[in-house]
Design a protein around this motif. Structure first.
Motif, PDB file in Angstrom:
ATOM      1  N   PHE A  47      -7.817  -1.966 -11.822  1.00 35.29           N
ATOM      2  CA  PHE A  47      -6.870  -1.699 -10.740  1.00 35.29           C
ATOM      3  C   PHE A  47      -6.340  -3.025 -10.165  1.00 35.29           C
ATOM      4  CE2 PHE A  47      -9.566   2.292  -9.522  1.00 35.29           C
ATOM      5  CZ  PHE A  47      -9.148   2.936 -10.687  1.00 35.29           C
ATOM      6  N   ALA A  48      -7.254  -3.970  -9.997  1.00 39.61           N
ATOM      7  CA  ALA A  48      -6.872  -5.264  -9.415  1.00 39.61           C
ATOM      8  C   ALA A  48      -5.908  -6.019 -10.326  1.00 39.61           C
ATOM      9  CB  ALA A  48      -8.114  -6.104  -9.143  1.00 39.61           C
ATOM     10  N   ALA A  49      -6.144  -5.948 -11.624  1.00 44.22           N
ATOM     11  CA  ALA A  49      -5.247  -6.626 -12.567  1.00 44.22           C
ATOM     12  C   ALA A  49      -3.843  -6.033 -12.486  1.00 44.22           C
ATOM     13  CB  ALA A  49      -5.800  -6.512 -13.982  1.00 44.22           C
ATOM     14  N   ARG A  86      -2.293  -7.130  -9.154  1.00 46.61           N
ATOM     15  CA  ARG A  86      -1.971  -8.556  -9.244  1.00 46.61           C
ATOM     16  C   ARG A  86      -0.676  -8.773 -10.011  1.00 46.61           C
ATOM     17  NH1 ARG A  86      -2.879 -12.571 -13.086  1.00 46.61           N
ATOM     18  NH2 ARG A  86      -3.170 -14.679 -12.246  1.00 46.61           N
ATOM     19  N   ALA A  87      -0.529  -8.131 -11.151  1.00 48.24           N
ATOM     20  CA  ALA A  87       0.676  -8.291 -11.954  1.00 48.24           C
ATOM     21  C   ALA A  87       1.917  -7.877 -11.168  1.00 48.24           C
ATOM     22  CB  ALA A  87       0.557  -7.485 -13.245  1.00 48.24           C
ATOM     23  N   GLU A  88       1.831  -6.755 -10.471  1.00 51.15           N
ATOM     24  CA  GLU A  88       2.966  -6.281  -9.683  1.00 51.15           C
ATOM     25  C   GLU A  88       3.326  -7.252  -8.565  1.00 51.15           C
ATOM     26  OE1 GLU A  88       2.392  -1.411 -10.073  1.00 51.15           O
ATOM     27  OE2 GLU A  88       2.303  -2.395  -8.113  1.00 51.15           O
ATOM     28  N   GLU A 142     -12.548 -11.290  -7.846  1.00 52.59           N
ATOM     29  CA  GLU A 142     -12.904 -11.832  -9.156  1.00 52.59           C
ATOM     30  C   GLU A 142     -11.673 -11.955 -10.045  1.00 52.59           C
ATOM     31  OE1 GLU A 142     -15.903  -9.436 -10.956  1.00 52.59           O
ATOM     32  OE2 GLU A 142     -17.449  -9.941  -9.486  1.00 52.59           O
ATOM     33  N   VAL A 143     -10.848 -10.916 -10.047  1.00 50.39           N
ATOM     34  CA  VAL A 143      -9.647 -10.919 -10.894  1.00 50.39           C
ATOM     35  C   VAL A 143      -8.653 -11.980 -10.434  1.00 50.39           C
ATOM     36  CG1 VAL A 143      -7.618  -9.551 -11.546  1.00 50.39           C
ATOM     37  CG2 VAL A 143      -9.907  -8.517 -11.593  1.00 50.39           C
ATOM     38  N   THR A 183       4.333  -4.916   2.782  1.00 51.70           N
ATOM     39  CA  THR A 183       4.420  -6.132   1.977  1.00 51.70           C
ATOM     40  C   THR A 183       4.146  -5.826   0.508  1.00 51.70           C
ATOM     41  OG1 THR A 183       3.708  -7.455   3.862  1.00 51.70           O
ATOM     42  CG2 THR A 183       3.515  -8.468   1.685  1.00 51.70           C
ATOM     43  N   GLY A 184       4.962  -6.402  -0.380  1.00 55.09           N
ATOM     44  CA  GLY A 184       4.833  -6.094  -1.803  1.00 55.09           C
ATOM     45  C   GLY A 184       4.740  -7.305  -2.698  1.00 55.09           C
TER      46      GLY A 184
END
Length: 421
Positions: free
Chosen positions: A186-188, A191-193, A246-247, A211-212
Motif C-alpha cells: 500500500f505504501a509503495a 508513494r508512487a502517486e 520503511e518504504v 493534499t496529494g
C-alpha cells in the motif's frame, strides 16, 4: 623508526589503515542551506567522521532524523491514510469502534458507527472510495485529521500528551487485519502517486480535497548520504506507521532495520492488530508509548542503543546518545535535546521546539527554513514564558531549560529571504 616512535613523532606509519587515511576524503555537503548551517553540518562530519582522524575500529557516531516534514515535505502518514480511504482498505471493526483505540470517545465511536456501520460486515473493507462510502470516509478523515468528529465532538480523551498522540496511533491501528508486507505494498502505491503528482496537487477523499503530493528534500537526502559515507550510523524515528516509513526511507538510502516507526503487535499469522508494541516500562498492547516526544527517546534508546526496561525512558549518558538529531516539530523535542553535538530544526513555527532552538542555551541548535514552501516568519513571539510547553495531562505552561529557568519569549528570525547559502 619503529611504529610507536613514528606515531609519537606525528608521522604516518606504512600500515593499511594509514594508507587508507592518506586517501580518505570527507564527504562535502551541497549548497542550499540557510546561513552558516552547511558549515556547521560540515564541521560535524569533519569532526566525527572516519576521516578525521581515520579510526576504523571506533564505534560509529549515531545520527537520528525525524521523517515527516524533516526529510520530506508533507506527511507520509497522511498520504497513506488518504490512499487507504480512496482505495477502500480500512476494515469494519469486529465490535464497537472503541476497539480501534483505547482513547476514542463514545461520541466518536457513535459518529463512526452511524457513518460506516451499514457499509460492510465486520472484518470486511469499507467502501470509502465509492460515492456510497463518502460519508464514512469524511468521518474517518475528520477523526484522524482533526481529532474531532464532523459535528465537532472531541474524538480522543485521556492520553499522556508526552508519550502518544492518539490520532497518529490510530492510523496503524486502522490497518488491523493486513500484514506488514501488504501494508508495504500500500505504501509503495501511495508513494508512487504522491511523488508523481505536481507540487501543490490535491486529491479527492470522500467529499473533500486534501493534499496529494510529497517530495524528498534534496538537502536532507544529501546530508543523510554524506553522514553515511562519513561513517555515521543513520536512523529514522517517525510517528508514522513502521511499514510505511520503511518504504519511503529506501529513497534516502536508509534500510528498514534503521527505521523506528509506530509498530503494531501481530497475530500468530502475521496480521497487524489494533494494538501497539510498547517501550520501556510499557508492555506490548498497552497502547501508551509510541514514537512521540518522550516516546521517541524511549524507542531510540531501545532500538539504537539496546537499553531495556524502564531505563529506556530516561536520558542516557552522553556515550549512549546520538551526536546529531534533526526534527521539525514539538513531537521531536526529547530526542533532539538528547543529541550531544548538533541539533537541526526545520522551522515550522512549532512553539516548544522553536523556543528551545532560538534560546540555544548550549550553542548546539541550528534552524533552517523549510526547503520547499517555507513558512513565513511568525508575526508574534513564541509564548515560551507562558504556554509554549504542553505537560503530560495537556496543561500548557512555560518552557524551561534543564536548570528549570524559564525561557523568555522568542522572536521568529530564521525564514527564507534572510540568508541562504
Amino acid at each position: 623508526m619503529g611504529a610507536a616512535a613514528a606515531i609519537a613523532a606525528g608521522t604516518l606509519v606504512a600500515t593499511a589503515p594509514a594508507a587508507q587515511a592518506a586517501h580518505c576524503t570527507a564527504p562535502r555537503l551541497a549548497a542550499g542551506w540557510y546561513g552558516d548551517n552547511r558549515a556547521r553540518l560540515q564541521q560535524l562530519i569533519d569532526e566525527y567522521g572516519t576521516c578525521n582522524p581515520y579510526r576504523p575500529s571506533r564505534t560509529k557516531p549515531v545520527a537520528v532524523f525525524d521523517w515527516d516534514n524533516t526529510v520530506v515535505k508533507n506527511d507520509v502518514g497522511d498520504a497513506q491514510m488518504y490512499w487507504l480511504l480512496r482505495s477502500g482498505k480500512i476494515r469494519q471493526p469486529a465490535g464497537d469502534w472503541t476497539g480501534t483505540s483505547r482513547y476514542l470517545t463514545p461520541a466518536a465511536a457513535r459518529a463512526l458507527a452511524d457513518a460506516c456501520g451499514a457499509l460492510a460486515r465486520p472484518g470486511a473493507p469499507l467502501p470509502t472510495g465509492t460515492p456510497a462510502g463518502a460519508g464514512c470516509a469524511d468521518e474517518l478523515a475528520a477523526v484522524y485529521g482533526t481529532a474531532a468528529t464532523r459535528s465537532g465532538a472531541a474524538a480522543f480523551a485521556g492520553w499522556d500528551h508526552r508519550t502518544i498522540e492518539p490520532a497518529y496511533a490510530w492510523l496503524p491501528q486502522l490497518m488491523q487485519g493486513w500484514t506488514a508486507r501488504e501494508v508495504r505494498g500500500f505504501a509503495a502505491a501511495a508513494r508512487a502517486e504522491n511523488l508523481a503528482a505536481p507540487v501543490g496537487a490535491t486529491q479527492r477523499v470522500g467529499t473533500a480535497d486534501v493534499t496529494g503530493w510529497v517530495r524528498y528534500y534534496d538537502q536532507q537526502k544529501d546530508l543523510i548520504g554524506g553522514l553515511q559515507k562519513a561513517g555515521f550510523d543513520v536512523w529514522i524515528s517517525s510517528a508514522s506507521p513502521q511499514p510505511v516509513v520503511e518504504v519511503w526511507a529506501r529513497g534516502v538510502g536508509v534500510a528498514a532495520d534503521h527505521v523506528i516507526g509506530i509498530r503494531n503487535t501481530t497475530t500468530s499469522g502475521g496480521k497487524l492488530t489494533a494494538h501497539l508494541q510498547g517501550c520501556g516500562s510499557v508492555k506490548d498492547g498497552a497502547d501508551t508509548m509510541i514514537t512521540y516526544i518522550d516516546g521517541k527517546r524511549c524507542w531510540i534508546n531501545k532500538e539504537v542503543f539496546g537499553v531495556r526496561g524502564a531505563a529506556a525512558e530516561k536520558v542516557q549518558p552522553a556515550a549512549r546518545r546520538q551526536v546529531f538529531a534533526a526534527g521539525d516539530s514539538d513531537t521531536d523535542i526529547s530526542f533532539l535535546r538528547d543529541a550531544t553535538a548538533l541539533r537541526l530544526v526545520v522551522n515550522r513555527n512549532k512553539n516548544e521546539l522553536m523556543c528551545r532552538a532560538y534560546d540555544d542555551s548550549d550553542g548546539k541548535w541550528i534552524v533552517n527554513p523549510m526547503f520547499i514552501e517555507p513558512k513565513k516568519p511568525k508575526s508574534t513571539p513564541y509564548p515560551c514564558s507562558t504556554t509554549g510547553y504542553v505537560d503530560h495531562d495537556g496543561t500548557p505552561g512555560p518552557v524551561r531549560r534543564g536548570d528549570t529557568s524559564i525561557i523568555p519569549d522568542q522572536t521568529d528570525s530564521v525564514y527564507q529571504g534572510v540568508s541562504a547559502k
